[in-house]
Design a protein around this motif. Structure first.
Motif, PDB file in Angstrom:
ATOM      1  N   ARG A  62     -20.769 -50.466 -46.069  1.00 56.08           N
ATOM      2  CA  ARG A  62     -19.794 -50.947 -47.047  1.00 56.08           C
ATOM      3  C   ARG A  62     -18.445 -50.275 -46.882  1.00 56.08           C
ATOM      4  NH1 ARG A  62     -20.462 -49.473 -51.872  1.00 56.08           N
ATOM      5  NH2 ARG A  62     -22.165 -48.006 -51.565  1.00 56.08           N
ATOM      6  N   PHE A  63     -18.417 -48.990 -46.542  1.00 54.92           N
ATOM      7  CA  PHE A  63     -17.157 -48.280 -46.557  1.00 54.92           C
ATOM      8  C   PHE A  63     -16.552 -48.053 -45.178  1.00 54.92           C
ATOM      9  CE2 PHE A  63     -19.392 -46.884 -50.438  1.00 54.92           C
ATOM     10  CZ  PHE A  63     -18.513 -47.411 -51.350  1.00 54.92           C
ATOM     11  N   ASP A  64     -17.371 -47.696 -44.196  1.00 53.85           N
ATOM     12  CA  ASP A  64     -16.821 -47.261 -42.924  1.00 53.85           C
ATOM     13  C   ASP A  64     -16.084 -48.362 -42.180  1.00 53.85           C
ATOM     14  OD1 ASP A  64     -19.440 -44.876 -42.050  1.00 53.85           O
ATOM     15  OD2 ASP A  64     -17.815 -44.829 -43.514  1.00 53.85           O
ATOM     16  N   ARG A  65     -16.543 -49.608 -42.267  1.00 55.42           N
ATOM     17  CA  ARG A  65     -15.892 -50.665 -41.508  1.00 55.42           C
ATOM     18  C   ARG A  65     -14.461 -50.893 -41.979  1.00 55.42           C
ATOM     19  NH1 ARG A  65     -18.169 -53.864 -37.849  1.00 55.42           N
ATOM     20  NH2 ARG A  65     -20.372 -53.530 -37.399  1.00 55.42           N
ATOM     21  N   THR A  66     -14.223 -50.996 -43.265  1.00 49.79           N
ATOM     22  CA  THR A  66     -12.850 -51.208 -43.722  1.00 49.79           C
ATOM     23  C   THR A  66     -12.001 -49.964 -43.541  1.00 49.79           C
ATOM     24  OG1 THR A  66     -13.492 -50.662 -46.000  1.00 49.79           O
ATOM     25  CG2 THR A  66     -13.479 -52.996 -45.388  1.00 49.79           C
ATOM     26  N   ASP A  67     -12.633 -48.799 -43.501  1.00 52.82           N
ATOM     27  CA  ASP A  67     -11.875 -47.574 -43.276  1.00 52.82           C
ATOM     28  C   ASP A  67     -11.307 -47.499 -41.870  1.00 52.82           C
ATOM     29  OD1 ASP A  67     -12.087 -46.591 -45.789  1.00 52.82           O
ATOM     30  OD2 ASP A  67     -13.784 -45.279 -45.388  1.00 52.82           O
ATOM     31  N   ARG A  68     -11.759 -48.363 -40.971  1.00 51.98           N
ATOM     32  CA  ARG A  68     -11.206 -48.391 -39.623  1.00 51.98           C
ATOM     33  C   ARG A  68      -9.815 -49.010 -39.588  1.00 51.98           C
ATOM     34  NH1 ARG A  68     -16.557 -50.692 -36.408  1.00 51.98           N
ATOM     35  NH2 ARG A  68     -18.003 -49.143 -37.222  1.00 51.98           N
ATOM     36  N   LEU A  69      -9.412 -49.700 -40.649  1.00 44.78           N
ATOM     37  CA  LEU A  69      -8.155 -50.430 -40.651  1.00 44.78           C
ATOM     38  C   LEU A  69      -7.044 -49.613 -41.286  1.00 44.78           C
ATOM     39  CD1 LEU A  69      -9.422 -53.924 -41.867  1.00 44.78           C
ATOM     40  CD2 LEU A  69      -9.429 -52.973 -39.554  1.00 44.78           C
ATOM     41  N   THR A  70      -5.822 -49.802 -40.792  1.00 45.91           N
ATOM     42  CA  THR A  70      -4.663 -49.246 -41.473  1.00 45.91           C
ATOM     43  C   THR A  70      -4.392 -50.096 -42.711  1.00 45.91           C
ATOM     44  OG1 THR A  70      -3.057 -50.623 -40.311  1.00 45.91           O
ATOM     45  CG2 THR A  70      -3.702 -48.551 -39.246  1.00 45.91           C
ATOM     46  N   ALA A 112      -3.505 -57.686 -44.339  1.00 48.88           N
ATOM     47  CA  ALA A 112      -3.429 -58.949 -43.608  1.00 48.88           C
ATOM     48  C   ALA A 112      -4.800 -59.611 -43.525  1.00 48.88           C
ATOM     49  CB  ALA A 112      -2.864 -58.711 -42.209  1.00 48.88           C
ATOM     50  N   PHE A 113      -5.825 -58.837 -43.188  1.00 51.13           N
ATOM     51  CA  PHE A 113      -7.167 -59.400 -43.028  1.00 51.13           C
ATOM     52  C   PHE A 113      -7.720 -59.901 -44.356  1.00 51.13           C
ATOM     53  CE2 PHE A 113     -11.805 -59.016 -42.709  1.00 51.13           C
ATOM     54  CZ  PHE A 113     -12.032 -59.843 -41.620  1.00 51.13           C
ATOM     55  N   GLU A 114      -7.556 -59.104 -45.429  1.00 43.71           N
ATOM     56  CA  GLU A 114      -8.092 -59.516 -46.725  1.00 43.71           C
ATOM     57  C   GLU A 114      -7.369 -60.748 -47.252  1.00 43.71           C
ATOM     58  OE1 GLU A 114      -7.912 -56.062 -49.213  1.00 43.71           O
ATOM     59  OE2 GLU A 114      -9.739 -55.183 -48.340  1.00 43.71           O
ATOM     60  N   LEU A 115      -6.056 -60.835 -47.039  1.00 44.87           N
ATOM     61  CA  LEU A 115      -5.325 -62.019 -47.468  1.00 44.87           C
ATOM     62  C   LEU A 115      -5.779 -63.244 -46.678  1.00 44.87           C
ATOM     63  CD1 LEU A 115      -3.086 -63.228 -49.252  1.00 44.87           C
ATOM     64  CD2 LEU A 115      -1.466 -62.720 -47.409  1.00 44.87           C
ATOM     65  N   ASN A 121      -8.655 -68.432 -46.906  1.00 47.97           N
ATOM     66  CA  ASN A 121      -9.505 -69.241 -46.032  1.00 47.97           C
ATOM     67  C   ASN A 121      -8.837 -69.573 -44.697  1.00 47.97           C
ATOM     68  OD1 ASN A 121     -11.811 -69.406 -47.721  1.00 47.97           O
ATOM     69  ND2 ASN A 121     -10.806 -70.985 -48.942  1.00 47.97           N
ATOM     70  N   TYR A 122      -8.169 -68.565 -44.146  1.00 47.56           N
ATOM     71  CA  TYR A 122      -7.556 -68.727 -42.824  1.00 47.56           C
ATOM     72  C   TYR A 122      -8.618 -68.911 -41.751  1.00 47.56           C
ATOM     73  CZ  TYR A 122      -4.931 -67.368 -38.606  1.00 47.56           C
ATOM     74  OH  TYR A 122      -4.369 -67.331 -37.352  1.00 47.56           O
ATOM     75  N   TYR A 123      -9.807 -68.314 -41.977  1.00 49.44           N
ATOM     76  CA  TYR A 123     -10.879 -68.394 -40.991  1.00 49.44           C
ATOM     77  C   TYR A 123     -11.819 -69.572 -41.229  1.00 49.44           C
ATOM     78  CZ  TYR A 123      -9.307 -63.754 -39.636  1.00 49.44           C
ATOM     79  OH  TYR A 123      -8.544 -62.684 -39.208  1.00 49.44           O
ATOM     80  N   ALA A 124     -11.517 -70.391 -42.237  1.00 53.78           N
ATOM     81  CA  ALA A 124     -12.329 -71.580 -42.482  1.00 53.78           C
ATOM     82  C   ALA A 124     -11.998 -72.651 -41.442  1.00 53.78           C
ATOM     83  CB  ALA A 124     -12.068 -72.106 -43.887  1.00 53.78           C
TER      84      ALA A 124
END
Length: 245
Positions: A180-188, A194-197, A202-205
């Motif tokens: 749950r935590f480590d993957r998002t902690d890899r991002l600045t 940008a990724f969450e927005l 639904n940019y990836y839809a």
């Protein structure tokens, strides 16, 4: 901020809840540094010295070396820290670094300027590395007790420390905290925004419900910058070893 195993029943089922607390509190060098400079910290471990100070192991991260140099200088010059020691590169085989540029630090400071002991004294057990960004601490914790009891404990901590505390996520005690935590902690912070927005819009839809140009406009960056943030975030999240090849 060493990890502690969760409370279990005699049948092995975990009791309690995992929370992420978003915290601001006065006179904290990490909060001041991340608010003044566009960089972040991961808090790995802290311990008390014989002189009753605190020494902590941190990963500082930023988008550029110049920004990271500015951040480390701010921490070193802070009246709230006693010393800052750079440890060099993270050893091979450890978790992926969270930003484009990182640096391992030992920082010594006064326990009066930390909220860690207060959280532990009220039953909030550190569950993973604490992330500090943009003037806020993000604490993954495990806590036993019902919702009303947890709310009362948080109110007590707010009163004792003059802290601002909100709950940003809730998960069952049995949830995999590392995932749950480590993957998002890899991002600045910019990559995460940008990724969450992109996910929210639904940019990836398929078909896409928004365009890169629209996302860039919403974030106030160029389309090229937006796509670079997404490309880097996707590579970090999709590759379990964090390699960018």
């Amino acid at each position: 901020m060493s990890s502690t195993s969760s409370t279990t029943t005699t049948t092995g089922a975990a009791e309690g809840t995992r929370l992420t607390l978003e915290i601001w509190h006065p006179d904290c060098w990490g909060l001041q540094a991340t608010e003044a400079v566009d960089a972040g910290l991961l808090v790995h471990t802290v311990h008390r010295t014989l002189d009753e100070t605190i020494k902590g192991h941190f990963t500082a991260y930023a988008d550029t070396t110049a920004r990271l140099d500015e951040f480390v200088a701010f921490v070193d010059d802070s009246p709230l820290t006693y010393s800052t020691v750079e440890l060099g590169q993270r050893p091979t085989g450890t978790a992926p670094d969270p930003g484009n540029v990182t640096r391992e630090l030992f920082v010594e400071y006064d326990p009066e300027h930390s909220i860690s002991d207060t959280l532990v004294s009220h039953g909030f057990i550190h569950d993973a590395s604490v992330r500090v960004e943009a003037g806020a601490e993000h604490w993954p914790v495990f806590v036993a007790g019902g919702r009303a009891e947890v709310r009362d404990r948080l109110d007590t901590i707010r009163a004792e420390t003059d802290a601002e505390i909100s709950i940003s996520s809730v998960a069952p005690a049995a949830a995999d905290s590392a995932e749950r935590f480590d993957r998002t902690d890899r991002l600045t912070p910019r990559q995460r925004d940008a990724f969450e927005l992109a996910c929210e819009r639904n940019y990836y839809a398929w078909p896409r419900e928004t365009s890169a140009r629209e996302l860039a406009a919403e974030l106030g960056v160029s389309k090229t910058t937006l796509l670079e943030h997404l490309r880097t975030a996707e590579a970090k999240l999709l590759n379990p070893d964090g390699d960018m090849d």
